[in-house]
Design a protein around this motif. Structure first.
Motif, PDB file in Angstrom:
ATOM      1  N   ARG A  93       0.856  -1.191   0.000  1.00  0.00           N
ATOM      2  CA  ARG A  93       0.000   0.000   0.000  1.00  0.00           C
ATOM      3  C   ARG A  93       0.883   1.228   0.000  1.00  0.00           C
ATOM      4  NH1 ARG A  93      -2.570  -1.040   4.230  1.00  0.00           N
ATOM      5  NH2 ARG A  93      -4.407  -1.980   3.242  1.00  0.00           N
ATOM      6  N   VAL A  95       0.448   5.558   0.256  1.00  0.00           N
ATOM      7  CA  VAL A  95      -0.428   6.704   0.471  1.00  0.00           C
ATOM      8  C   VAL A  95       0.387   7.976   0.307  1.00  0.00           C
ATOM      9  CG1 VAL A  95      -1.821   7.957   2.154  1.00  0.00           C
ATOM     10  CG2 VAL A  95      -1.977   5.464   2.021  1.00  0.00           C
ATOM     11  N   TRP A 126      -3.597   7.925  10.705  1.00  0.00           N
ATOM     12  CA  TRP A 126      -4.058   6.979   9.699  1.00  0.00           C
ATOM     13  C   TRP A 126      -4.433   5.654  10.355  1.00  0.00           C
ATOM     14  CZ3 TRP A 126      -3.602   9.327   4.888  1.00  0.00           C
ATOM     15  CH2 TRP A 126      -2.703  10.415   4.806  1.00  0.00           C
ATOM     16  N   ASP A 130      -5.963  -0.083   6.812  1.00  0.00           N
ATOM     17  CA  ASP A 130      -6.293   0.202   5.411  1.00  0.00           C
ATOM     18  C   ASP A 130      -5.786   1.548   4.902  1.00  0.00           C
ATOM     19  OD1 ASP A 130      -7.987   1.972   6.693  1.00  0.00           O
ATOM     20  OD2 ASP A 130      -9.837   0.963   6.089  1.00  0.00           O
ATOM     21  N   THR A 132      -6.629   4.572   5.836  1.00  0.00           N
ATOM     22  CA  THR A 132      -7.629   5.637   5.844  1.00  0.00           C
ATOM     23  C   THR A 132      -7.178   6.781   6.747  1.00  0.00           C
ATOM     24  OG1 THR A 132      -9.403   4.023   5.530  1.00  0.00           O
ATOM     25  CG2 THR A 132     -10.041   6.212   6.315  1.00  0.00           C
ATOM     26  N   LEU A 133      -7.309   8.017   6.241  1.00  0.00           N
ATOM     27  CA  LEU A 133      -6.990   9.189   7.053  1.00  0.00           C
ATOM     28  C   LEU A 133      -8.097   9.401   8.076  1.00  0.00           C
ATOM     29  CD1 LEU A 133      -5.197  11.687   7.590  1.00  0.00           C
ATOM     30  CD2 LEU A 133      -6.577  12.912   5.890  1.00  0.00           C
ATOM     31  N   LYS A 134      -7.739   9.456   9.361  1.00  0.00           N
ATOM     32  CA  LYS A 134      -8.708   9.557  10.439  1.00  0.00           C
ATOM     33  C   LYS A 134      -8.802  10.953  11.044  1.00  0.00           C
ATOM     34  CE  LYS A 134     -10.205   5.309  10.508  1.00  0.00           C
ATOM     35  NZ  LYS A 134     -11.621   5.012  10.161  1.00  0.00           N
TER      36      LYS A 134
END
Length: 324
Positions: A93, A95, A126, A130, A132-134
């Motif tokens: 992955r 990002v 993050w 997965d 994902t930006l939190k």
């Protein structure tokens, strides 16, 4: 344990200057970021190495999934996930996390969150599962140099070039307080430049103390002439408890700092040569030091605190057995 018996156990050799190092949680490897735009997995036992083609200078390395996944973050602003033990690693992955250099990352105690900071002045959280930006936190006005989760997993601390420390509440997303390490930052009028920043940032096991490393007494910002320093804060009070210095007035920067379980604070210095420095909690001067073969650029401690590793500009990773 007699810390003064700490000795070199392994000399791991690469062909490019190194910027960073971290032990994998299993203690089989040291991962090192190099100036050849890759991260290298170095087998401690036999010195063999495997390339992780990060395509950037990497200063930040960490692990999630109980060590099965390696995280890297580089000068290109990308946060990358890798299979730790793969024979031919490829990123699983990628990002585009920040605009510009990511200087540091940290993983939450439960391994569910990743915090990253960099030159775009933004703190980002993050999901490790997965990507994902939190959450995003803003408030720094100069490059953010470091980040650390508090051991309770509910708080985060960040530090910038001007040595401002910011405390964030992860539940509310709000900044709780801020303070400054005055001695670790200076404006050099001759070279018209600020020098400083937290090159290392680490909590002790229970989160009572926060150690921040860097350089102090700077006389030449261009050449990085000053003395290594570790400033330790009382976390609850947000107050400086002590500043660890060197009785030998060594010149350079403390590029990393760790706490040993027995209370000893350990830093790696690079500048006019390299040293490992060891302090007792209440002592300004080190009680022991080890001269390194080259300037250190990073420091890591193994999960069981039996080994420390230093990454060097000559391409070597030195692995020391703590206590001999």
């Amino acid at each position: 344990m007699d810390i003064t018996k700490t000795s070199l156990a392994h000399d791991l050799v690469h062909t490019s200057p190194l910027l960073s190092c971290r032990f994998d949680p299993g203690g089989q490897f040291v991962f090192a970021g190099a100036q050849d735009y890759s991260v290298w997995r170095l087998n401690i036992a036999d010195g063999s190495k495997t390339e992780f083609p990060a395509e950037s200078w990497v200063r930040a390395i960490a692990f999630v999934d109980n060590g099965e996944t390696c995280l890297t973050a580089g000068y290109d602003g990308r946060l990358m996930w890798w299979p730790t033990k793969a024979d031919k690693p490829q990123a699983s992955r990628v990002v585009d996390a920040h605009h510009g250099w990511i200087r540091a990352l940290d993983v939450s105690p439960d391994q569910s969150m990743i915090a990253t900071v960099g030159n775009d002045l933004v703190v980002k959280l993050w999901a490790s599962a997965d990507g994902t930006l939190k959450q995003e936190f803003r408030g720094h006005e100069s490059f953010i140099y470091n980040v650390a989760f508090h051991p309770d997993g509910k708080q985060l601390v960040t530090g910038d070039l001007m040595c401002n420390v910011m405390h964030w509440d992860l539940t509310t997303g709000q900044q709780v307080r801020t303070w400054k390490a005055e001695s670790l930052q200076k404006y050099d009028k001759t070279f018209v430049a600020n020098i400083g920043g937290f090159r290392g940032m680490e909590f002790d096991t229970d989160g009572t103390w926060l150690a921040c490393s860097g350089i102090t007494n700077v006389s030449n910002a261009f050449a990085g002439v000053g003395n290594p320093s570790v400033v330790v804060f009382d976390w609850v009070k947000g107050e400086q408890k002590i500043e660890h210095l060197s009785k030998g007035k060594l010149q350079g920067t403390a590029w990393g700092v760790v706490f040993h379980p027995d209370g000893t604070r350990i830093a790696a210095m690079g500048g006019s040569g390299g040293y490992l420095l060891f302090w007792k909690p209440d002592s300004v001067d080190e009680f022991h030091n080890i001269k390194l073969k080259d300037a250190a650029r990073d420091l890591a401690i193994s999960s069981e605190a039996a080994l420390v590793a230093t990454a060097h500009s000559n391409g070597h990773v030195s692995v020391y057995q703590i206590g001999g």
